[in-house]
Design a protein around this motif. Structure first.
Motif, PDB file in Angstrom:
ATOM      1  N   GLY A  91       0.888  -1.108  -0.219  1.00 10.06           N
ATOM      2  CA  GLY A  91       0.118   0.134  -0.035  1.00 10.06           C
ATOM      3  C   GLY A  91       0.827   1.400  -0.020  1.00 10.06           C
ATOM      4  O   GLY A  91       0.281   2.203   0.045  1.00 10.06           O
ATOM      5  N   ALA A  92       2.069   1.126  -0.134  1.00 10.82           N
ATOM      6  CA  ALA A  92       3.112   2.490  -0.175  1.00 10.82           C
ATOM      7  C   ALA A  92       4.080   2.265  -1.080  1.00 10.82           C
ATOM      8  O   ALA A  92       5.289   2.044  -0.786  1.00 10.82           O
ATOM      9  N   PRO A  93       3.699   2.270  -2.429  1.00 13.14           N
ATOM     10  CA  PRO A  93       4.727   2.131  -3.317  1.00 13.14           C
ATOM     11  C   PRO A  93       5.654   3.112  -3.453  1.00 13.14           C
ATOM     12  O   PRO A  93       6.977   3.210  -4.023  1.00 13.14           O
ATOM     13  N   GLY A  94       5.338   4.491  -3.021  1.00 15.99           N
ATOM     14  CA  GLY A  94       6.512   5.382  -3.011  1.00 15.99           C
ATOM     15  C   GLY A  94       6.524   5.888  -4.660  1.00 15.99           C
ATOM     16  O   GLY A  94       5.615   5.875  -5.475  1.00 15.99           O
ATOM     17  N   LEU A  95       7.860   5.992  -4.857  1.00 18.06           N
ATOM     18  CA  LEU A  95       8.217   6.332  -6.421  1.00 18.06           C
ATOM     19  C   LEU A  95       8.492   4.861  -7.111  1.00 18.06           C
ATOM     20  O   LEU A  95       9.006   5.076  -8.358  1.00 18.06           O
ATOM     21  N   THR A  96       8.256   3.812  -6.324  1.00 15.29           N
ATOM     22  CA  THR A  96       9.025   2.508  -7.175  1.00 15.29           C
ATOM     23  C   THR A  96       8.260   2.235  -8.377  1.00 15.29           C
ATOM     24  O   THR A  96       8.825   2.038  -9.423  1.00 15.29           O
ATOM     25  N   THR A  97       6.929   2.484  -8.447  1.00 15.29           N
ATOM     26  CA  THR A  97       6.093   2.129  -9.651  1.00 15.29           C
ATOM     27  C   THR A  97       6.291   3.202 -10.683  1.00 15.29           C
ATOM     28  O   THR A  97       6.462   2.709 -11.965  1.00 15.29           O
ATOM     29  N   TRP A  98       6.673   4.191 -10.600  1.00 14.54           N
ATOM     30  CA  TRP A  98       7.039   5.250 -11.550  1.00 14.54           C
ATOM     31  C   TRP A  98       8.278   4.888 -12.145  1.00 14.54           C
ATOM     32  O   TRP A  98       8.435   5.100 -13.225  1.00 14.54           O
ATOM     33  N   PHE A  99       9.373   4.655 -11.076  1.00 14.76           N
ATOM     34  CA  PHE A  99      10.574   4.273 -11.701  1.00 14.76           C
ATOM     35  C   PHE A  99      10.497   2.977 -12.543  1.00 14.76           C
ATOM     36  O   PHE A  99      10.917   2.935 -13.843  1.00 14.76           O
ATOM     37  N   ALA A 100       9.666   1.764 -12.123  1.00 17.83           N
ATOM     38  CA  ALA A 100       9.612   0.703 -12.974  1.00 17.83           C
ATOM     39  C   ALA A 100       8.676   0.923 -14.398  1.00 17.83           C
ATOM     40  O   ALA A 100       9.224   0.352 -15.326  1.00 17.83           O
ATOM     41  N   SER A 101       7.867   1.719 -14.339  1.00 25.45           N
ATOM     42  CA  SER A 101       7.091   1.987 -15.495  1.00 25.45           C
ATOM     43  C   SER A 101       7.746   2.649 -16.657  1.00 25.45           C
ATOM     44  O   SER A 101       7.984   2.298 -17.678  1.00 25.45           O
ATOM     45  N   THR A 102       8.620   3.704 -16.054  1.00 23.89           N
ATOM     46  CA  THR A 102       9.465   4.449 -16.944  1.00 23.89           C
ATOM     47  C   THR A 102      10.402   3.564 -17.463  1.00 23.89           C
ATOM     48  O   THR A 102      10.806   3.761 -18.581  1.00 23.89           O
ATOM     49  N   ALA A 103      11.108   2.838 -16.603  1.00 32.07           N
ATOM     50  CA  ALA A 103      12.042   2.147 -16.982  1.00 32.07           C
ATOM     51  C   ALA A 103      11.835   0.962 -18.117  1.00 32.07           C
ATOM     52  O   ALA A 103      12.658   0.848 -19.128  1.00 32.07           O
ATOM     53  N   ALA A 104      10.641   0.315 -17.825  1.00 29.79           N
ATOM     54  CA  ALA A 104      10.322  -0.565 -18.522  1.00 29.79           C
ATOM     55  C   ALA A 104      10.166   0.052 -20.023  1.00 29.79           C
ATOM     56  O   ALA A 104      10.382  -0.663 -21.196  1.00 29.79           O
ATOM     57  N   ALA A 105       9.625   1.215 -20.055  1.00 29.00           N
ATOM     58  CA  ALA A 105       9.311   1.760 -21.505  1.00 29.00           C
ATOM     59  C   ALA A 105      10.784   2.091 -22.189  1.00 29.00           C
ATOM     60  O   ALA A 105      10.981   2.431 -23.465  1.00 29.00           O
ATOM     61  N   GLY A 107      13.190  -0.414 -22.119  1.00 27.14           N
ATOM     62  CA  GLY A 107      13.770  -1.777 -22.389  1.00 27.14           C
ATOM     63  C   GLY A 107      14.549  -2.149 -21.139  1.00 27.14           C
ATOM     64  O   GLY A 107      15.139  -3.038 -21.090  1.00 27.14           O
ATOM     65  N   LEU A 108      14.226  -1.443 -19.965  1.00 25.21           N
ATOM     66  CA  LEU A 108      15.057  -1.907 -18.686  1.00 25.21           C
ATOM     67  C   LEU A 108      14.225  -2.863 -17.906  1.00 25.21           C
ATOM     68  O   LEU A 108      13.164  -2.657 -17.430  1.00 25.21           O
ATOM     69  N   PRO A 109      14.895  -4.042 -17.540  1.00 29.26           N
ATOM     70  CA  PRO A 109      14.320  -4.923 -16.523  1.00 29.26           C
ATOM     71  C   PRO A 109      14.155  -4.359 -15.097  1.00 29.26           C
ATOM     72  O   PRO A 109      14.681  -4.967 -14.167  1.00 29.26           O
ATOM     73  N   LEU A 110      13.343  -3.354 -14.846  1.00 23.25           N
ATOM     74  CA  LEU A 110      12.965  -2.971 -13.687  1.00 23.25           C
ATOM     75  C   LEU A 110      11.533  -3.064 -13.123  1.00 23.25           C
ATOM     76  O   LEU A 110      10.655  -2.663 -13.923  1.00 23.25           O
ATOM     77  N   THR A 111      11.149  -3.877 -12.168  1.00 20.61           N
ATOM     78  CA  THR A 111       9.864  -4.186 -11.760  1.00 20.61           C
ATOM     79  C   THR A 111       9.616  -3.703 -10.252  1.00 20.61           C
ATOM     80  O   THR A 111      10.681  -3.585  -9.575  1.00 20.61           O
ATOM     81  N   ALA A 112       8.681  -3.399 -10.031  1.00 20.21           N
ATOM     82  CA  ALA A 112       8.023  -3.024  -8.655  1.00 20.21           C
ATOM     83  C   ALA A 112       7.060  -3.958  -7.857  1.00 20.21           C
ATOM     84  O   ALA A 112       5.868  -4.075  -8.747  1.00 20.21           O
ATOM     85  N   THR A 113       7.195  -4.534  -6.761  1.00 23.98           N
ATOM     86  CA  THR A 113       5.960  -5.311  -6.075  1.00 23.98           C
ATOM     87  C   THR A 113       6.166  -5.076  -4.634  1.00 23.98           C
ATOM     88  O   THR A 113       7.001  -4.631  -4.073  1.00 23.98           O
ATOM     89  N   ASP A 114       4.820  -5.488  -4.219  1.00 25.52           N
ATOM     90  CA  ASP A 114       4.731  -5.334  -2.811  1.00 25.52           C
ATOM     91  C   ASP A 114       4.661  -6.730  -2.060  1.00 25.52           C
ATOM     92  O   ASP A 114       4.389  -7.058  -1.064  1.00 25.52           O
ATOM     93  N   ASP A 115       4.814  -7.783  -3.117  1.00 29.05           N
ATOM     94  CA  ASP A 115       5.010  -9.345  -2.773  1.00 29.05           C
ATOM     95  C   ASP A 115       6.481  -9.666  -2.037  1.00 29.05           C
ATOM     96  O   ASP A 115       7.378  -9.720  -2.807  1.00 29.05           O
ATOM     97  N   ARG A 116       6.342 -10.155  -0.707  1.00 25.82           N
ATOM     98  CA  ARG A 116       7.504 -10.663  -0.278  1.00 25.82           C
ATOM     99  C   ARG A 116       8.186 -11.643  -0.996  1.00 25.82           C
ATOM    100  O   ARG A 116       9.309 -12.022  -1.050  1.00 25.82           O
TER     101      ARG A 116
END
Lengths: 327, 343
Positions: A91-105, A107-116
């Protein structure tokens, strides 16, 4: 190849700061910390570190409200050809999802998750979190190398009133949340010498980088601390900032949003109380207190640079390039 | 201290009259303002937090509970004889202190309000708590030690030593009971006791639980605990209590219902950022104004969130949201721990 993609991704972040979530910060505050994080991630620095490969998958465990902290680690591992997973609190992604989505665009293998459980895929764990979380990770993934960076604090030694603006900038970044923010400012100067200068600097910093919002518990904790200082010291209040002048024995290595905790008439012995294994950064003018010895885990820098660590560096005493290379 | 004696007598009179005739907001406010003025004159912490002269209860400053860990809050001098209740230990080892010259109002209020809320409780009290003879600074043990007075007979049997529930001894004691008992415990002590597989209590028994798990048990929710108590102990009554070391009065409830404060304790929910009172029925940060806090501070600001209903009852949600919003920096508790040796 990887360095080029990372460079393009970082350029995108620089050009699209306005798309970045502000979290609890103001827009100006967000731009300030993004600038700090991105300024040091130059193509030259990335090429320098990319000479050694990263593990296939590095997972970075990010604490709640840690905003830009994972960026340099992610950029480094991506530039070295590795995959990166950002694990944020539920519930607290911070900037991680923004980093991940822009990196993916890019072609960089960066993902964000809250799944331990996703950490099972990691060849290296980097935890920017509490000591408890680091201990839990160590127990849960005993076979995965782990770099744990727990809670720390920073202090500043102010000798020259001309450094007040730089100090206020250090305090404004992240709205004083975070281990590189000056939790206590000690000065050998008197109250009369330093207070007018500092209040002016804090006013100017607030005008340039307005403080963002407070969470309920944060506001309550700030009120509690302010009440305490009203009894034992002096509270100076500006618009969304406070200066807490306290006796040295009452200064605490903890931070409250946009609170400058000040010890006037301080001695080197007062500063020594804070020199220990939890000290992250000492902000101090070049050449001041030349005999002062810090532990290898601490960084010494001029005021204004406390929240702008160089890249690459020894982070809390750990060589971040060496420690994250394939072993 | 003649002023104190007069105030104490006035408050004691209000305790009695408000129970007999119902709460009187005007009388409460008048007493609260008198008490605050006296505390402001004799308690440096209260004085330092007071700006001007409050015109209403809501304007009286509420001392944040953390200050009880750091400063002598109240009117009792450092070397003056007093009763000291202390909060339970924290990770940093810092404990809050609540100092009073006597416990007369505490005792009168605790007994009167429990009797009003839960009449005819058994006088045979079994406490999964420390014996106050061994731990005199526990306000909870002090309160429970009063309970036999409600039935005009009976005694308390204590089954907690060095923080550990003496589960087998308590189980054996309860198994031998044939008359109704009043079993009192904190939530985590009760959870530990239930793990010992106790038998059902004698018919007509009552159970009281208080407090949360404070990180000591994560495998059991409040609802689970209540269900387990009903299932295993089968009490005629299950009672919940909300109290704090920093308060001299308690709130009582039943599982799933709001807590009822006594007429001499006013609860106000405020916006945690602006500190303005929120509308009844709206969540906010809880502040307590307790007339029985004669020697300390009338107003207490908690770190708890809850709803104050139009009838004054309180639904508690727990700690305020965002309790650890500080990224990689030290928590205040950690900071205290780090500097404790030097203080």
């Amino acid at each position: 190849m990887s360095v080029d993609r990372v460079t393009a991704w970082l350029d995108h972040l620089r050009a699209h700061k306005a798309d970045c979530p502000t979290g609890p910060l103001s827009e100006e505050g967000r731009d300030l910390i993004l600038g700090h994080a991105l300024d040091v991630l130059t193509p030259r620095a990335l090429r320098q570190i990319a000479t050694t490969p990263a593990p296939d998958c590095t997972a970075i465990v990010v604490a709640r409200t840690s905003m830009t902290a994972p960026l340099e680690w992610a950029a480094m591992q991506l530039a070295r050809g590795g995959r990166v997973l950002l694990k944020h609190p539920s519930g607290a992604p911070g900037l991680t999802t923004w980093f991940a989505s822009t990196a993916a665009a890019h072609g960089l293998p960066l993902t964000a998750t809250d799944d331990r459980q996703a950490l099972a895929a990691a060849d290296l764990l980097i935890a920017l979190s509490s000591d408890d979380t680091i201990d839990t990770l160590r127990r849960q993934w005993p076979d995965t190398p782990l770099l744990g960076f727990g809670h720390k604090f920073s202090v500043a030694w102010l000798t020259d009133a001309r450094e007040a603006d730089a100090l206020a900038a250090d305090l404004a970044a992240h709205d004083s949340r975070g281990c590189m923010s000056p939790s206590v400012v000690l000065t050998p100067r008197s109250r009369e010498e330093i207070l007018p200068v500092l209040t002016a600097a804090l006013d100017a910093a607030q005008a340039r980088w307005p403080r963002g919002s407070l969470q309920p518990a944060e506001a309550a904790a700030l009120r509690s601390r302010t009440a305490m200082v009203r009894v034992v010291g002096e509270v100076v209040e500006g618009r969304d900032w406070q200066l807490h002048r306290v006796p040295a024995a009452r200064a605490l290595p903890a931070t409250w949003p946009r609170v400058l905790q000040l010890v006037t008439g301080a001695t080197e012995a007062d500063l020594q109380r804070f020199i220990g294994p939890r000290l992250s950064v000492l902000g101090i003018a070049d050449g001041a207190l030349p005999g002062l010895e810090l532990r290898p885990t601490a960084r010494r820098c001029p005021l204004g640079e406390m929240q702008r660590p160089p890249f690459p560096r020894r982070h809390d005493g750990v060589d971040m390039v060496e420690a994250t290379a394939v072993r | 201290m003649p002023d104190r004696d007069q105030l104490k007598a006035s408050i004691a009179a209000y305790l009695a009259s408000s129970l007999a005739e119902g709460p009187d907001d005007v009388r409460f406010a008048e007493l609260a303002l008198r008490l605050h003025a006296w505390q402001k004159a004799h308690a440096p912490v209260v004085a330092a937090l007071t700006e001007g002269t409050p015109a209403s209860v809501a304007e009286i400053p509420a001392v944040p509970v953390d200050l009880f860990k750091q400063l002598p809050v109240g009117t009792v001098g450092e070397h003056e004889p007093c009763v000291v209740f202390r909060t339970s230990g924290t990770t940093a080892g810092t404990r809050g202190e609540h100092r009073s010259r006597d416990t007369d109002l505490y005792d009168a209020g605790a007994l009167a309000w429990l009797k009003a809320c839960e009449p005819e409780l058994p006088g045979h009290v079994v406490a999964l708590l420390s014996n106050p003879a061994q731990v005199p600074d526990s306000s909870l043990s002090h309160m429970v030690a009063l309970f036999p007075q409600l039935a005009l007979r009976g005694e308390v049997h204590w089954f907690l030593r060095d923080g550990v529930v003496q589960a087998e001894a308590a189980r054996a004691h309860l198994a031998a009971c044939t008359e109704p008992v009043f079993l009192c415990a904190t939530s985590f002590a009760m959870a530990d006791f239930l793990d010992a597989d106790p038998q059902p209590l004698p018919a007509g028994s009552a159970v009281m639980v208080t407090g949360g798990f404070k990180g000591r048990r994560t495998d059991l929710s409040e609802d689970d605990l209540w269900a387990a108590i009903h299932h295993r102990l089968q009490p005629a009554r299950l009672i919940t209590e909300y109290g704090m070391t920093e308060l001299s009065s308690q709130l009582w409830g039943r599982p799933g219902t709001a807590y009822r404060p006594p007429p001499w304790l006013k609860v106000i929910a405020v916006d945690p950022v602006t500190t303005r009172p929120v509308l009844p029925g709206t969540p906010g940060q809880l502040r307590f104004y307790d007339l029985c806090n004669l020697d300390s501070s009338l107003g207490i600001e908690t770190m708890d969130e809850g709803i104050v209903h139009p009838d004054g009852s309180v639904t508690l949600f727990g700690r305020l949201a965002g309790a650890e919003p500080r990224g990689c920096s030290l928590t205040v508790e950690e900071a205290w721990g780090l500097m404790d040796d030097d203080r």
